[in-house]
Design a protein around this motif. Sequence first.
Motif, PDB file in Angstrom:
ATOM      1  N   THR A  35       0.824  -1.207   0.000  1.00 28.57           N
ATOM      2  CA  THR A  35       0.000   0.000   0.000  1.00 28.57           C
ATOM      3  C   THR A  35       0.857   1.255   0.000  1.00 28.57           C
ATOM      4  O   THR A  35       0.509   2.251  -0.636  1.00 28.57           O
ATOM      5  CB  THR A  35      -0.946   0.020   1.211  1.00 28.57           C
ATOM      6  OG1 THR A  35      -0.196  -0.166   2.412  1.00 28.57           O
ATOM      7  CG2 THR A  35      -1.970  -1.083   1.112  1.00 28.57           C
ATOM      8  N   SER A  38       1.968   1.710  -3.517  1.00 32.02           N
ATOM      9  CA  SER A  38       0.855   2.105  -4.380  1.00 32.02           C
ATOM     10  C   SER A  38       0.489   3.566  -4.175  1.00 32.02           C
ATOM     11  O   SER A  38       0.191   4.293  -5.138  1.00 32.02           O
ATOM     12  CB  SER A  38      -0.360   1.207  -4.116  1.00 32.02           C
ATOM     13  OG  SER A  38      -0.098  -0.117  -4.518  1.00 32.02           O
ATOM     14  N   MET A  42       0.725   6.358  -7.164  1.00 34.60           N
ATOM     15  CA  MET A  42      -0.370   7.215  -7.590  1.00 34.60           C
ATOM     16  C   MET A  42       0.037   8.681  -7.503  1.00 34.60           C
ATOM     17  O   MET A  42      -0.260   9.477  -8.412  1.00 34.60           O
ATOM     18  CB  MET A  42      -1.608   6.944  -6.738  1.00 34.60           C
ATOM     19  CG  MET A  42      -2.847   7.697  -7.177  1.00 34.60           C
ATOM     20  SD  MET A  42      -3.429   7.299  -8.848  1.00 34.60           S
ATOM     21  CE  MET A  42      -4.051   5.633  -8.608  1.00 34.60           C
ATOM     22  N   TYR A  94      -8.390   9.317  -3.601  1.00 31.48           N
ATOM     23  CA  TYR A  94      -7.867   7.950  -3.771  1.00 31.48           C
ATOM     24  C   TYR A  94      -7.561   7.398  -2.393  1.00 31.48           C
ATOM     25  O   TYR A  94      -6.988   8.092  -1.548  1.00 31.48           O
ATOM     26  CB  TYR A  94      -6.596   8.001  -4.627  1.00 31.48           C
ATOM     27  CG  TYR A  94      -5.743   6.745  -4.591  1.00 31.48           C
ATOM     28  CD1 TYR A  94      -6.032   5.650  -5.396  1.00 31.48           C
ATOM     29  CD2 TYR A  94      -4.614   6.678  -3.766  1.00 31.48           C
ATOM     30  CE1 TYR A  94      -5.236   4.507  -5.373  1.00 31.48           C
ATOM     31  CE2 TYR A  94      -3.810   5.538  -3.741  1.00 31.48           C
ATOM     32  CZ  TYR A  94      -4.123   4.456  -4.554  1.00 31.48           C
ATOM     33  OH  TYR A  94      -3.330   3.338  -4.530  1.00 31.48           O
ATOM     34  N   VAL A  96      -6.021   3.729  -0.462  1.00 34.85           N
ATOM     35  CA  VAL A  96      -5.475   2.386  -0.540  1.00 34.85           C
ATOM     36  C   VAL A  96      -5.182   1.916   0.883  1.00 34.85           C
ATOM     37  O   VAL A  96      -4.596   2.645   1.685  1.00 34.85           O
ATOM     38  CB  VAL A  96      -4.209   2.330  -1.426  1.00 34.85           C
ATOM     39  CG1 VAL A  96      -3.104   3.239  -0.901  1.00 34.85           C
ATOM     40  CG2 VAL A  96      -3.698   0.897  -1.567  1.00 34.85           C
ATOM     41  N   ASP A 147      -8.987   1.381  -3.491  1.00 29.35           N
ATOM     42  CA  ASP A 147      -8.211   0.154  -3.619  1.00 29.35           C
ATOM     43  C   ASP A 147      -8.199  -0.540  -2.255  1.00 29.35           C
ATOM     44  O   ASP A 147      -7.232  -0.449  -1.503  1.00 29.35           O
ATOM     45  CB  ASP A 147      -6.792   0.469  -4.094  1.00 29.35           C
ATOM     46  CG  ASP A 147      -6.048  -0.783  -4.545  1.00 29.35           C
ATOM     47  OD1 ASP A 147      -6.584  -1.892  -4.335  1.00 29.35           O
ATOM     48  OD2 ASP A 147      -4.941  -0.657  -5.089  1.00 29.35           O
ATOM     49  N   GLN A 199       3.166  -3.950  -5.028  1.00 26.60           N
ATOM     50  CA  GLN A 199       2.065  -2.987  -5.005  1.00 26.60           C
ATOM     51  C   GLN A 199       0.759  -3.749  -4.831  1.00 26.60           C
ATOM     52  O   GLN A 199       0.718  -4.967  -4.936  1.00 26.60           O
ATOM     53  CB  GLN A 199       2.018  -2.197  -6.328  1.00 26.60           C
ATOM     54  CG  GLN A 199       3.272  -1.389  -6.630  1.00 26.60           C
ATOM     55  CD  GLN A 199       3.309  -0.926  -8.065  1.00 26.60           C
ATOM     56  OE1 GLN A 199       2.374  -0.293  -8.550  1.00 26.60           O
ATOM     57  NE2 GLN A 199       4.373  -1.262  -8.773  1.00 26.60           N
ATOM     58  N   THR A 203      -4.117  -0.941  -8.128  1.00 23.78           N
ATOM     59  CA  THR A 203      -3.383   0.281  -8.443  1.00 23.78           C
ATOM     60  C   THR A 203      -2.309   0.018  -9.484  1.00 23.78           C
ATOM     61  O   THR A 203      -2.120   0.812 -10.416  1.00 23.78           O
ATOM     62  CB  THR A 203      -2.749   0.876  -7.176  1.00 23.78           C
ATOM     63  OG1 THR A 203      -3.792   1.287  -6.279  1.00 23.78           O
ATOM     64  CG2 THR A 203      -1.881   2.078  -7.489  1.00 23.78           C
ATOM     65  N   ARG A 204      -1.596  -1.105  -9.348  1.00 23.51           N
ATOM     66  CA  ARG A 204      -0.559  -1.411 -10.331  1.00 23.51           C
ATOM     67  C   ARG A 204      -1.140  -1.467 -11.741  1.00 23.51           C
ATOM     68  O   ARG A 204      -0.635  -0.822 -12.675  1.00 23.51           O
ATOM     69  CB  ARG A 204       0.129  -2.733 -10.001  1.00 23.51           C
ATOM     70  CG  ARG A 204       1.133  -3.171 -11.094  1.00 23.51           C
ATOM     71  CD  ARG A 204       1.636  -4.583 -10.874  1.00 23.51           C
ATOM     72  NE  ARG A 204       2.646  -4.676  -9.846  1.00 23.51           N
ATOM     73  CZ  ARG A 204       3.940  -4.392 -10.036  1.00 23.51           C
ATOM     74  NH1 ARG A 204       4.350  -3.966 -11.217  1.00 23.51           N
ATOM     75  NH2 ARG A 204       4.793  -4.524  -9.047  1.00 23.51           N
ATOM     76  N   VAL A 207      -2.600   2.088 -12.969  1.00 26.23           N
ATOM     77  CA  VAL A 207      -1.575   3.066 -13.352  1.00 26.23           C
ATOM     78  C   VAL A 207      -0.824   2.593 -14.590  1.00 26.23           C
ATOM     79  O   VAL A 207      -0.494   3.392 -15.473  1.00 26.23           O
ATOM     80  CB  VAL A 207      -0.612   3.335 -12.177  1.00 26.23           C
ATOM     81  CG1 VAL A 207       0.509   4.269 -12.602  1.00 26.23           C
ATOM     82  CG2 VAL A 207      -1.368   3.945 -10.998  1.00 26.23           C
TER      83      VAL A 207
END
Length: 577
Positions: A35, A38, A42, A94, A96, A147, A199, A203-204, A207
């Motif tokens: 996290t 990630s 971001m 966002y 995570v 996420d 990650q 998110t991986r 992105v």
Amino acid sequence: MTTPEPPPLYDYARSRAVLIGGWDYDHLPPVASATRNSLDRMAELLQSPLCGWPRPSGSPADRLQVLRNPRRRNNLPDDLMRWFEDAADLALIYFVGHGRLYGDELCLALAESPLSGSAQKTTGLRFSDIREALEESEAVTKVVILDCCFSGQATLPRNTLSAPAITELTHCSGAITLAATDAYRTAWFEPDSAGGYPQTHFTRYLVDAIEAGAAGHPHGVSLETAFAAASAALVRDGKPRPTQSVRHHAGRFVIAGGPARHRPLPGRPDAAPGEAAAGSGPAHQDADELFRAALALEMDWDTTAADLPRIQSMYRSAAEAGHPEAMTRLGMILEGRAQERVKGTRHGDAVTPDLDGALHWYTRAARLGSSHGAYFLGLFHEDHLGKWPEALVWYREAARDERNWAARKALAGLEDRMARGLGPLAHAGDFGKTGISAHQQEQQSQQDGESVVFSMRANEQGALVTRILAGDAGPDVVATVQANFQRWLRDVWGGDQNLAMAFCVQALAEACGGLRGEWGTLSPKDQSGLVWFFSLLCLPTRDSVDGDAAAFRHQVRDAGRRLQDLARTANTLRGQP
């Protein structure tokens, strides 16, 4: 003549972005580096030349706020309200980290959030806090990216839950919510042991899709296009399917610029996730560009049905030029997999299935080293031809790519079914001989019929259900079991049986091998009966359901019994033989 840099995608001075990440929890399981990485990625994306956000200085006036491991809710809802109140162009949030459910409320866990109990709502950030902050904002476009586990709660139609969704509540010309998973599933992350730069998966992939899309689209990449590409890649690789909800134009919102403002990021290739690099030079570049264009069309969910013949033609041209991934996608269309998405529409039969053609292109792709081609070739051998040994060969070849989780699950499921003498998957039909002799199957069935399944918990409910199964229970025992079940529904699930069954079916399907494993050999009726019996026997909570399902599966396996036999016993028990 020099080409000028394009203007900003949106006015950053009139926009706000808030990024929140948690990984250092007092009471919840750790999520290692995934996290944190990630959140950083971001933030890096937004500050890169692709998006162009100014780097935050640490001032409360920053247009981009990055919150790392906030301890508890405290004044965070007020801060969100204040940060978004002057956003007139874009408002983006966002998160995570851990996601929790308390009643019908999605709670985004912060450092002090407990494992269970009402304090989840007082210590964590509630989704309603985010919704209220965005409701007050005058931003033209509002974006929520979650996420975390159960994040799909934020995309549900609000006829089943008390609070309206972002897309229904916000008074703006566009709103979009992107969630890592559905309403009742957990999100996945890469452990530190994976090495490299672990990650969270959503998110991986998201992105990656934004970066690759921005490089391949002259006018930039929209959120909906990036989400569609990420979703397809996640499902392809056997990871949880993300969900989204969109209102008005927000899905077309351009989040990152095209090649004119694209700058490759250090250590991040411009290739799309999972894309094969088959050759080089002008001819391959043309095939690759054609493949990308076809994939972009296919990922456009609104026009795919109408454009399917055109997409097929583009994939065929790229495949004939030697592009392995185009071969795989062409095979999927010829097999009829793409048509599943448009079934029931006027375009549902736009391309007539051609199984011989699908087998041809899957085989070529697999022999050129495409793990996805090998995976779909394995599926073809198993589902259409009933040739399990050949399917094993290709699943094993595909599973050599550690990113291809779907192949690894299919391989594990088929190996388990063969070892236990089970037949084909319920949807695959009867292919006759499958490599397991009739004598083995009969022997296995006889052995299974002699076994008794018992509860993995030494509790009253398990003992009572065991007595009922053994025929050693009177009406009073049956009444007690039913009363315990109703009390469980009321106290643990708020009386919502549909919600309880949704959690149980997700956990039990996963524990029993998934759609490619033993679970996939059950009919819908048998699956329903097994879920009912599991819930009656174990009375699981949200926090225990995954562990209970795994223990239940081990008990069935240790007893030497097949799920199908137990499911039919359960259906008889509930009066549905």
